[in-house]
Each structure stands twice: as structure tokens, then as C-alpha cells.
Enzyme design. Structure first.
Site, PDB file in Angstrom:
ATOM      1  N   GLU A 178       0.777  -1.374  -0.061  1.00 11.93           N
ATOM      2  CA  GLU A 178       0.028  -0.047  -0.039  1.00 11.93           C
ATOM      3  C   GLU A 178       0.812   1.307   0.113  1.00 11.93           C
ATOM      4  OE1 GLU A 178      -3.655   1.982   2.598  1.00 11.93           O
ATOM      5  OE2 GLU A 178      -2.515   0.211   3.499  1.00 11.93           O
ATOM      6  N   ALA A 270      -9.379   8.154   2.226  1.00 12.89           N
ATOM      7  CA  ALA A 270      -8.111   8.626   1.467  1.00 12.89           C
ATOM      8  C   ALA A 270      -8.457   8.707  -0.023  1.00 12.89           C
ATOM      9  CB  ALA A 270      -6.853   7.770   1.841  1.00 12.89           C
ATOM     10  N   ASP A 326      -7.936  -3.484   8.220  1.00 10.58           N
ATOM     11  CA  ASP A 326      -7.080  -2.712   8.251  1.00 10.58           C
ATOM     12  C   ASP A 326      -6.146  -2.457   9.587  1.00 10.58           C
ATOM     13  OD1 ASP A 326      -5.342  -0.527   6.844  1.00 10.58           O
ATOM     14  OD2 ASP A 326      -6.679   1.187   7.470  1.00 10.58           O
TER      15      ASP A 326
END
Length: 455
Positions: A178, A270, A326
């Protein structure tokens, strides 16, 4: 094995506990083997039949027995009619619901470990998280690295290999990279000084990461110069490409999907917010200008995504919704200070933010929590909640022939859960072996059949 033709088998109750505890509880016990059996009839070839259970299968809950042998889910009909044998071991599940093991494609760390910064104890970190997530129902996952210096990638990437799950921990599907090829404007908890561009194309990506053979997912901001070519090359190599941490518009996202991208990293977070004249990456859920439907990650922790946003996403494109935890280093721990990559994180009241800011920095929720929150906040069925953590991530990763369902001949990675009230993981099995049992789980006893004697 017991013989159907003569029917002379006698069940023998052993009162032996079938199960295991987490790494801080009781030691793991293997499932039993038949007393006096030969080497060719060792425990990995025994036929197990779980009775008094319900199965999540084919998009619904069905009342049926569950069979497996040699770590694979078994179709009992050819066993009964062609092999002419019965189960070697039967287990009463006390009306538990059996579902596939959860698959989490975005785990930054947990239980005090961070994959991107604990380079000196990486093996310990991977092992501890792999074992820890068993209690949350996760049987396969992707260790995730956030934006880091090149030297960190070069040090870490050769040391996280794809592995099958076992009593030692959940299986590793490959690394999720990521960053660092993301938007500075939508960096979230990623360090600005290590974010990079793709002006030099695929060679830049290779030199940054060092190797890609153990990579499962790469998150890229699709608006970056050179992104389309890089996405195409990654897709050709069988690597899932996700768009995220992006300041791009819908057209950027559509170009990325048509180049090979198939996933959106933590939808709503994001990225540009939805706007009625340019819906941004969120618009990919309904776009008619892409050559394939997309999957999208959702962090259903009660913090990252409002319940109304969960409902909007689900009702817009239910089959693409993939729950991700996450999870970061504080997952499974109390409030305090932790790291995510190069950044310090403060956790208070289950909310993880970059120290001194209000910027969210990963989640402390476990996958079973995410399933519960999704079911409650989105108002979906238990089956829909489970499939968002099983079937959909398996489809995303292209592994439904192995994982994510209870289909015959797939891996016997499964859970016994209680759906009487909020969903709770009772037992976790990998390849047919019990690798975790909750303290609240009813004890599972087995009945072992005595082999038929020839007359």
C-alpha cells in the site's frame, strides 16, 4: 473405515475434546486417529462428518452435515455410493453455523507488531499476528506494508513468503503493498517524504520494492503519470491492483480499471469525496465505462465508515463489497502509543490517529468485529455479512477454487460460529484441524468408528 455393506461398525465415545485454544490459552490438540489403523489410514485420510450443524453454502443457510477428508471439503455421495464407507469420526456441533474462514487482504500488523517498522523482529511479528488472528476467524490474510523507504522494502520483501495456514497460524496469501506510489494530497497515515511517483514506469516500481514474486496486491493512485502502464504490467503478472490514496477523478479510476485494476482500497477513505458532478473513485461502483465490475474494501469498524455510507455502498454494489480490518499494531491490545510504518500512532477509545493529529491511522478492529458491525449497521443478513469476509475476497484474489466457500474439494478452512445474537467465532479450523477454540465454545466430542471386520 466402517463398512456400509455389513454395517458392523460400533461408535465408541472417547470424551476427548476436539479443539485448540489461542496462543495464550490451552495447547492445540490434533483431531483423533483411528486406534489400530495402518499408516495408509492415518489421520489425514480419515473421513470427518460434522452433524447437528447448519452451513453457509450457495448464498443461504442450509441444514446439512459437513464432511471433509485430507484437509479438503468432501462430497459425501460418492463416498457413500462408490467407496461404500461411512465417516470415521462424527462430531456434534450443537447447532452451530459453519462458514468459510475469513480472508483479510489488508492487515498492517497487530498484537503489538507492525510489519513495516519491526524489521529486526519481522519473523516474530508475522508469526504472532498469524496466530493471533485465528481467534478472530481469519484463516488467510495479506500482511500489508505502508509507504516506507526503499531500504525497508528490500529488507522485508524477501522475508514474507506465501504460506499455507496451519496450527501455527493463518495462511499468507502474499504481501499487500500500500504505497509509496500514492497521492501526497491523500496520504492519510503515510509519511510524505517517502511517497514516490511513477515517471520512470515499471522499472521504478521494481527498483523500489526489490522483488514482486511474493506480492498479492499493490495499491496505486491511478492519476499518477505512468500508472496505466504499470497497472497493466502488474495485472499481467497476476498481481491484484487496487486504486486508492488517490486525488484522482472518476475518469482516472476508469482508465485504471480498463488497464487491469480490480479493487478500491478502503472506499471513502483517502480519496476525493463523492460529488454529484464527479463522483471520484466511488463512482466506479456504478460506472458503465469499465470492462469489469470492481471490488472495493470497506473498513466496518464503526469509525472509518458511517453506517449510512455502508448502506449506500452495499445497496449500490453488494457483490463487490470486501470487508478489511486495516488492522494495525494496536489490534488486540489496549489504548496506548504504537507505530504504523514510520509514523507514531495514538490509540484512545478504539480510535487510532497519527500522534498530534485527527488523521485516522489504521484500525484496531478485528475481522469478526467488522463482520458484526457490517451486519448491524448496514442491516444485511448473516450470510451477506459472512460472504463479504469470505466469498468476495476470495473472488478478488482469484482463489475460489481453494478458499472462500464450503464447496466440495476446496480447502477445509472453516469456522463454527454462533449466530444466536451478535455473530461469535467459536472454533477455527484450517485444513480440517481445529486451531482455535473460544472459551465460550461448547466442547466438541467425537465418536470414532471401529473398522469393520471381515466375516
Amino acid at each position: 473405515m466402517s463398512c456400509i455393506e455389513c454395517g458392523s461398525s460400533m461408535p465408541v465415545k472417547h470424551n476427548q475434546f476436539l479443539g485448540a485454544a489461542s496462543h495464550h490459552e490451552k495447547p492445540i490438540e490434533r483431531m483423533p486417529s483411528v486406534s489400530g489403523s495402518s499408516a495408509t489410514s492415518s489421520s489425514d485420510r480419515l473421513i470427518y462428518q460434522f452433524i447437528n450443524c447448519r452451513l453457509v453454502r450457495g448464498g443461504q443457510i442450509v441444514k446439512d452435515d459437513f464432511w471433509f477428508r485430507g484437509g479438503k471439503i468432501l462430497n459425501p455421495e460418492p463416498v457413500f455410493f462408490e467407496e461404500k464407507v461411512r465417516a470415521d469420526v462424527t462430531v456434534d456441533c450443537h447447532d452451530a453455523l459453519i462458514c468459510p474462514g475469513f480472508i483479510d487482504v489488508q492487515v498492517n500488523g497487530g498484537f503489538g507488531y507492525d510489519f513495516s517498522s519491526d524489521t529486526d523482529r519481522l519473523e516474530e511479528a508475522v508469526s504472532s499476528v498469524s496466530r493471533g488472528v485465528l481467534a478472530t476467524g481469519v484463516t488467510s490474510f495479506c500482511p500489508t506494508l505502508v509507504t516506507s523507504p526503499d531500504s525497508v522494502y528490500h529488507k522485508i520483501m524477501p522475508r514474507i513468503e506465501r504460506t499455507e495456514g496451519s496450527k501455527e497460524g493463518a495462511g499468507i496469501l502474499g504481501v499487500h503493498l500500500e504505497g509509496p506510489f500514492i497521492s501526497p494530497e491523500k496520504k492519510g497515515a503515510h509519511p510524505l517524504n517517502y511517497i514516490q511517483n511513477l515517471d520512470q514506469g515499471f522499472s521504478k516500481l521494481e527498483s523500489t520494492y526489490g522483488r514482486l514474486d511474493n506480492t498479492a496486491v499493490v495499491t496505486i493512485a491511478p492519476e499518477l503519470t505512468g500508472a496505466k502502464e504499470v497497472i497493466g504490467e502488474l495485472s499481467e503478472r497476476g498481481i491484484v491492483v487496487s486504486v486508492g490514496h488517490s486525488n484522482g477523478n472518476l475518469e482516472d479510476g476508469e482508465a485504471a480499471v480498463n488497464s487491469g485494476a480490480s479493487f478500491i482500497t478502503h472506499l471513502f477513505n483517502a480519496m476525493l469525496p463523492f460529488h454529484h458532478r464527479d463522483p471520484g473513485l466511488v463512482g466506479l461502483l456504478t460506472s458503465r465505462k469499465i470492462n469489469r465490475p470492481v471490488f472495493y474494501g470497506i473498513i466496518a469498524d464503526g469509525i472509518h465508515t458511517h453506517p449510512a455510507a455502508l448502506r449506500i455502498a452495499h445497496r449500490t454494489h453488494a457483490k463487490g463489497l470486501v470487508l478489511v480490518s486495516d488492522g494495525m499494531a494496536a489490534m488486540g491490545l489496549e489504548d496506548g502509543e504504537h507505530h504504523i510504518g514510520q509514523m507514531m500512532v495514538k490509540v484512545q477509545g478504539r480510535r487510532a490517529v497519527l500522534a498530534g493529529t485527527n488523521t485516522l491511522a489504521g484500525s484496531v478492529a478485528t475481522m469478526d468485529e467488522c463482520v458484526r458491525v457490517f451486519i448491524n449497521d448496514a442491516g444485511v443478513s448473516v450470510v451477506e455479512g459472512i460472504e463479504a469476509a469470505t466469498l468476495h475476497p476470495a473472488q478478488l484474489m482469484g482463489i475460489t477454487h481453494q478458499k472462500g466457500t464450503l464447496d466440495y474439494n476446496t480447502d477445509a478452512d472453516f469456522l463454527l460460529v454462533s449466530d444466536k445474537g451478535p455473530l461469535k467465532v467459536l472454533n477455527t479450523f484450517i485444513a480440517g484441524e481445529c486451531v482455535y477454540s473460544s472459551p465460550e465454545a461448547p466442547q466438541l466430542f467425537y465418536n470414532e468408528s471401529v473398522p469393520c471386520k471381515k466375516h
